[in-house]
Every structure is written in structure tokens, then in C-alpha cells.
Design an enzyme around this catalytic site. Structure first.
Site, mmCIF file in Angstrom:
data_model
loop_
_atom_site.group_PDB
_atom_site.id
_atom_site.type_symbol
_atom_site.label_atom_id
_atom_site.label_comp_id
_atom_site.label_asym_id
_atom_site.label_seq_id
_atom_site.Cartn_x
_atom_site.Cartn_y
_atom_site.Cartn_z
ATOM 1 N N ARG A 153 3.513 -64.498 -1.877
ATOM 2 C CA ARG A 153 2.140 -64.105 -1.573
ATOM 3 C C ARG A 153 1.384 -64.033 -2.890
ATOM 4 O O ARG A 153 1.963 -64.135 -3.951
ATOM 5 C CB ARG A 153 2.057 -62.796 -0.772
ATOM 6 C CG ARG A 153 3.122 -61.796 -1.013
ATOM 7 C CD ARG A 153 2.934 -60.746 -2.051
ATOM 8 N NE ARG A 153 1.599 -60.469 -2.473
ATOM 9 C CZ ARG A 153 1.257 -60.291 -3.739
ATOM 10 N NH1 ARG A 153 2.148 -60.399 -4.723
ATOM 11 N NH2 ARG A 153 0.021 -60.014 -4.073
ATOM 12 N N GLY A 154 0.046 -63.867 -2.762
ATOM 13 C CA GLY A 154 -0.796 -63.944 -3.960
ATOM 14 C C GLY A 154 -1.352 -65.357 -4.027
ATOM 15 O O GLY A 154 -0.606 -66.340 -3.873
ATOM 16 N N ALA A 155 -2.661 -65.460 -4.274
ATOM 17 C CA ALA A 155 -3.346 -66.750 -4.126
ATOM 18 C C ALA A 155 -2.722 -67.885 -4.958
ATOM 19 O O ALA A 155 -2.352 -68.934 -4.406
ATOM 20 C CB ALA A 155 -4.826 -66.574 -4.435
ATOM 21 N N ARG A 157 -1.893 -69.923 5.699
ATOM 22 C CA ARG A 157 -2.751 -68.730 5.529
ATOM 23 C C ARG A 157 -4.174 -69.216 5.239
ATOM 24 O O ARG A 157 -4.348 -70.163 4.475
ATOM 25 C CB ARG A 157 -2.265 -67.831 4.378
ATOM 26 C CG ARG A 157 -0.987 -67.063 4.717
ATOM 27 C CD ARG A 157 -0.649 -66.015 3.665
ATOM 28 N NE ARG A 157 -1.391 -64.778 3.869
ATOM 29 C CZ ARG A 157 -1.372 -63.759 2.999
ATOM 30 N NH1 ARG A 157 -0.662 -63.845 1.879
ATOM 31 N NH2 ARG A 157 -2.042 -62.651 3.239
ATOM 32 N N GLN A 172 1.422 -53.686 -1.385
ATOM 33 C CA GLN A 172 1.711 -54.551 -2.547
ATOM 34 C C GLN A 172 1.600 -53.790 -3.865
ATOM 35 O O GLN A 172 2.275 -54.123 -4.831
ATOM 36 C CB GLN A 172 0.745 -55.749 -2.571
ATOM 37 C CG GLN A 172 0.969 -56.780 -1.487
ATOM 38 C CD GLN A 172 0.113 -56.544 -0.281
ATOM 39 O OE1 GLN A 172 -0.226 -55.405 0.057
ATOM 40 N NE2 GLN A 172 -0.262 -57.593 0.411
ATOM 41 N N ASP A 184 -8.923 -63.856 -3.714
ATOM 42 C CA ASP A 184 -8.334 -64.971 -2.965
ATOM 43 C C ASP A 184 -9.323 -66.106 -2.791
ATOM 44 O O ASP A 184 -8.929 -67.252 -2.580
ATOM 45 C CB ASP A 184 -7.814 -64.478 -1.616
ATOM 46 C CG ASP A 184 -6.563 -63.645 -1.840
ATOM 47 O OD1 ASP A 184 -6.697 -62.480 -2.260
ATOM 48 O OD2 ASP A 184 -5.466 -64.182 -1.662
ATOM 49 N N ASN A 214 -11.049 -60.455 -1.424
ATOM 50 C CA ASN A 214 -9.769 -60.012 -1.996
ATOM 51 C C ASN A 214 -9.107 -59.057 -1.012
ATOM 52 O O ASN A 214 -9.658 -58.757 0.051
ATOM 53 C CB ASN A 214 -10.002 -59.351 -3.364
ATOM 54 C CG ASN A 214 -8.690 -59.107 -4.099
ATOM 55 O OD1 ASN A 214 -7.870 -60.020 -4.211
ATOM 56 N ND2 ASN A 214 -8.456 -57.894 -4.567
ATOM 57 N N LYS A 215 -7.938 -58.590 -1.386
ATOM 58 C CA LYS A 215 -7.146 -57.716 -0.514
ATOM 59 C C LYS A 215 -7.980 -56.594 0.082
ATOM 60 O O LYS A 215 -8.796 -55.983 -0.615
ATOM 61 C CB LYS A 215 -5.978 -57.159 -1.340
ATOM 62 C CG LYS A 215 -5.054 -56.222 -0.610
ATOM 63 C CD LYS A 215 -4.512 -56.757 0.697
ATOM 64 C CE LYS A 215 -3.843 -58.104 0.570
ATOM 65 N NZ LYS A 215 -3.643 -58.756 1.893
HETATM 66 O O1 MRU Z 1 -1.986 -60.778 1.130
HETATM 67 P P1 MRU Z 1 -1.613 -61.059 -0.303
HETATM 68 O O2 MRU Z 1 -0.584 -60.112 -0.844
HETATM 69 O O3 MRU Z 1 -1.250 -62.496 -0.507
HETATM 70 O O4 MRU Z 1 -2.954 -60.781 -1.087
HETATM 71 C C1 MRU Z 1 -2.979 -60.978 -2.464
HETATM 72 C C2 MRU Z 1 -4.238 -60.510 -3.062
HETATM 73 O O5 MRU Z 1 -5.159 -60.122 -2.393
HETATM 74 C C3 MRU Z 1 -4.373 -60.665 -4.519
HETATM 75 O O6 MRU Z 1 -5.190 -59.650 -5.004
HETATM 76 C C4 MRU Z 1 -5.000 -62.027 -4.775
HETATM 77 O O7 MRU Z 1 -4.179 -63.057 -4.338
HETATM 78 C C5 MRU Z 1 -5.438 -62.289 -6.143
HETATM 79 S S1 MRU Z 1 -4.285 -62.044 -7.440
HETATM 80 C C6 MRU Z 1 -3.387 -63.367 -7.696
#
Ligand code: MRU
Length: 344
Positions: free
Chosen positions: A44-46, A87, A193, A234, A244-245
Site C-alpha cells: 500500500r502507499g501510492a 485501487r 497505518q 495519493d 490523501n488518507k
Molecule cells: O490506503 P493506503 O495505506 O494505501 O494509503 C496511503 C496514503 O494515504 C499515503 O499517505 C499516500 O499513499 C501517500 S505517501 C506515499
């Protein structure tokens, strides 16, 4: 150790669902399994899901029996669609797959040449991600003062990228520069996270931190106990609205109300100039069980038939963002005008 890497003809990824209890790698040989791993958040993470999808496309090339170039391209196209659907919010996923497909279509040679080319391109994209993160970290670290307490949301470290990280990479570089920093780690409900992954990373790096529940951020900002807010993104729209999250919007509101700068740290691959503003960004809705299946003191928290909502991201309007840190420098308002200058 990279979060996502190619070894012995396989894609290997750290299983982020079970950290910090256990550190395990999972190996992948098929693109459909990689797509499933992205959906299930093994990775996970963009930027990390972009790199995973790129290697997933390389696997699709080796899975295909196509003898001709055209037949292979058709197989790659259908794998690309599967990977991109894993996703919806992080644009890095589609960006990575589209970049590889575009280059694959324009390269010369046999079907086997194309297979090898796609793998090489995936490797290149992964290596570039680490390099880009280091550049962002240098630009971002200049915004941090000795003695700062920083609120950080979600996980944006090595685990969210191929290595080093976006917002957490900035904090890591500032720490390596000898600045004394304290991090207040938003636990980041519902998937935690922050509490699970960011805290685990900060321990590895020896950076002092405390975990706070998401609803404590306003309190610390109002009391002047936190000076800055850092998070990733993201997807950033052309006007600087930041998806973002979930919870980032409330954190940015609290920062703004208390005059604390809020920075989003993103590679330019996260900036989507095709979308005029943030309301156009697709927001992933995940299963309610992520919200409901929690325990307190060993007992379920919610009534048996409880229902829940679970949008995984929110959009922070550009007026709440102080600056957007990219590998090409820090972008300040007016974002509409200035973002265009850093996206090459
Ligand atoms: O749902 P996730 O854990 O994939 O979400 C990740 C985030 O929201 C991060 O803050 C985002 O990808 C940017 S950091 C690389």
C-alpha cells in the site's frame, strides 16, 4: 531492504498487513495475484502500488504464451486493465502501468524483447522512485527546524514507496542532518497505518515519536505543542487539492486554524493535471469491516449488527495546504499556476 523488489524471476513484497507483529515477504509470479495484493493492501502507499503494478505487468509478459508481438501486446493490455482496477484513488498506479504500456508499444523487437523490456522498465521505475524520494527529502528537510514537533498522518515511509518515503522520508532526512525532531504519529483509523507502520519505521530509524489517536491532533496544535504537519498524497489535482488518507482534511483544518504549516510531500507522478479540482478524484470506499472489527480490552467494540461507512481517502482543499514538496522543489500557491512548472 526494499518494500517491492524483483528477485529470482519473482516479485517480492513485504506483507504490510501483519507488521509490526511479523516481518514476512510474499513472492508473486502472476499479475492477477499482484492486483489482489494491491486491493488487499499487502502492499500500500501510492508509489509502492505503482511499482508493484509495474512488476505485475512484467509478470504478465512472462505468463503470456504469445509468440507474436501483437498477441503479447494484447495480453499486456488486458493485464494492464486488471492491475489498474485494483485501487482507484492513487494515480501512481495508473501512471506506472500507462508509462510501461506506452513505452512497450513504441519499443522495437520480438515478443521476447518486449517481455524483457517491460521488466527492465519496471526495474527502472522502482529505482527512480528511490532517487526521487531522496530529492524530495532534501527539499522538504529544509522546511524543518531543529526542535520541531511534527504531526504525521498515515504511513508515508519506505513501506509506502519502494524505499525511503515521501513525508516520512523528509523527516528521516532532517533527522540524519542532525535536527532534533519529535514526531506525533496519528494512529490513522481505521487501518492504523500510523500506529502499526509509521511507528515501526520510526523505531528502526531511532527517531523519537509518540502515537496519538487521530482526534488528538487539534489539541496538540492549539496548545502549540506541534509546529508543523506533514503528510503524503495519493493524488493532487491541478489546482492543488490533495487527496490523501482519510483524516488528512481534519488535520489540515486544525493546522490552518492554529497557523501551523501543512505540507504534502509527493513525487510529480502523484500530480494529476488532467483533473481540474479535487472533487473529481475518485475516492475508494472499502469494506465496513475495517471500521467495525476492532476490540477494546479484548472485547468487540461495536454491536453485532452495527453498520459503518469507510471512505479510505478525503480531499483537502488547496487553501489549507501551505506547500507541496516535490522532487523538483517546493510548490507554493497559486498552485494552479505553479504545479504546471514542476511536472515535466
Ligand atoms: O490506503 P493506503 O495505506 O494505501 O494509503 C496511503 C496514503 O494515504 C499515503 O499517505 C499516500 O499513499 C501517500 S505517501 C506515499
Amino acid at each position: 531492504m526494499r518494500t517491492v523488489f524483483w528477485e529470482d524471476d519473482e516479485l517480492k513484497m513485504i506483507d504490510q498487513r501483519i507488521l509490526p507483529a511479523r516481518f514476512e515477504l510474499i513472492s508473486y509470479r502472476g499479475h492477477k495475484e499482484v492486483a489482489r495484493a494491491i486491493t488487499d493492501m499487502v502492499v500500500r502507499g501510492a508509489p509502492a502500488i505503482g511499482a508493484a503494478a509495474a512488476f505485475g505487468l512484467a509478470l504478465a509478459g512472462f505468463e503470456s504464451n504469445a509468440a507474436s508481438r501483437d498477441a503479447l501486446t494484447a495480453d499486456l493490455e488486458s493485464a494492464a486493465a486488471v492491475l489498474k482496477a485494483a485501487r482507484p484513488t492513487a494515480v501512481n498506479l495508473a501512471w506506472a502501468v500507462d508509462r510501461l504500456m506506452r513505452n512497450a508499444r513504441s519499443t522495437k523487437g520480438s515478443a521476447n524483447d518486449v517481455r524483457q523490456f517491460v521488466l527492465n522498465e519496471a526495474q527502472r521505475l522502482a529505482d527512480e522512485d528511490v532517487e526521487i524520494n531522496k530529492h524530495m527529502a532534501e527539499h522538504g528537510a529544509a522546511l524543518i527546524n531543529d526542535g520541531d514537533t511534527i504531526i504525521h498522518h498515515c504511513n508515508t515511509g519506505a513501506l509506502a514507496t519502494v524505499d525511503w518515503g515521501t513525508a516520512l522520508g523528509v523527516i528521516r532526512t532532517a533527522h540524519e542532518q542532525g535536527k532534533k525532531i519529535h514526531v506525533l504519529v496519528d494512529e490513522t483509523r481505521p487501518r492504523l497505518q500510523g500506529a502499526r507502520l509509521t511507528a515501526w519505521e520510526l523505531e528502526q530509524y531511532g527517531i523519537p515519536y509518540e502515537i496519538i489517536s487521530d482526534n488528538m491532533s487539534g489539541h496538540f496544535l492549539k496548545a502549540g505543542k506541534a509546529q508543523k504537519v506533514f503528510f503524503g498524497a495519493d493524488r493532487v489535482a491541478a489546482n492543488g487539492d490533495v487527496a490523501n488518507k482519510i483524516g488528512t482534511y481534519m488535520l489540515a483544518l486544525a493546522a490552518h486554524d492554529n497557523g501551523a504549516p501543512a505540507y504534502s510531500v509527493v513525487p510529480t507522478s502523484t500530480i494529476d493535471l488532467s483533473l481540474a479540482h479535487g472533487d473529481l478524484i475518485p475516492i475508494e470506499e472499502r469494506t465496513p469491516s475495517e471500521v467495525l472489527d476492532i476490540q477494546f480490552q479484548g472485547e468487540p467494540v461495536t454491536p453485532k449488527n452495527a453498520k459503518a461507512r469507510n471512505p479510505a481517502f478525503d480531499v483537502t482543499p488547496n487553501r489549507l495546504i501551505t506547500g507541496i514538496v516535490t522532487e523538483n522543489g517546493v510548490v507554493y500557491p497559486p498552485f494552479e499556476e505553479n504545479l504546471k512548472k514542476v511536472v515535466k
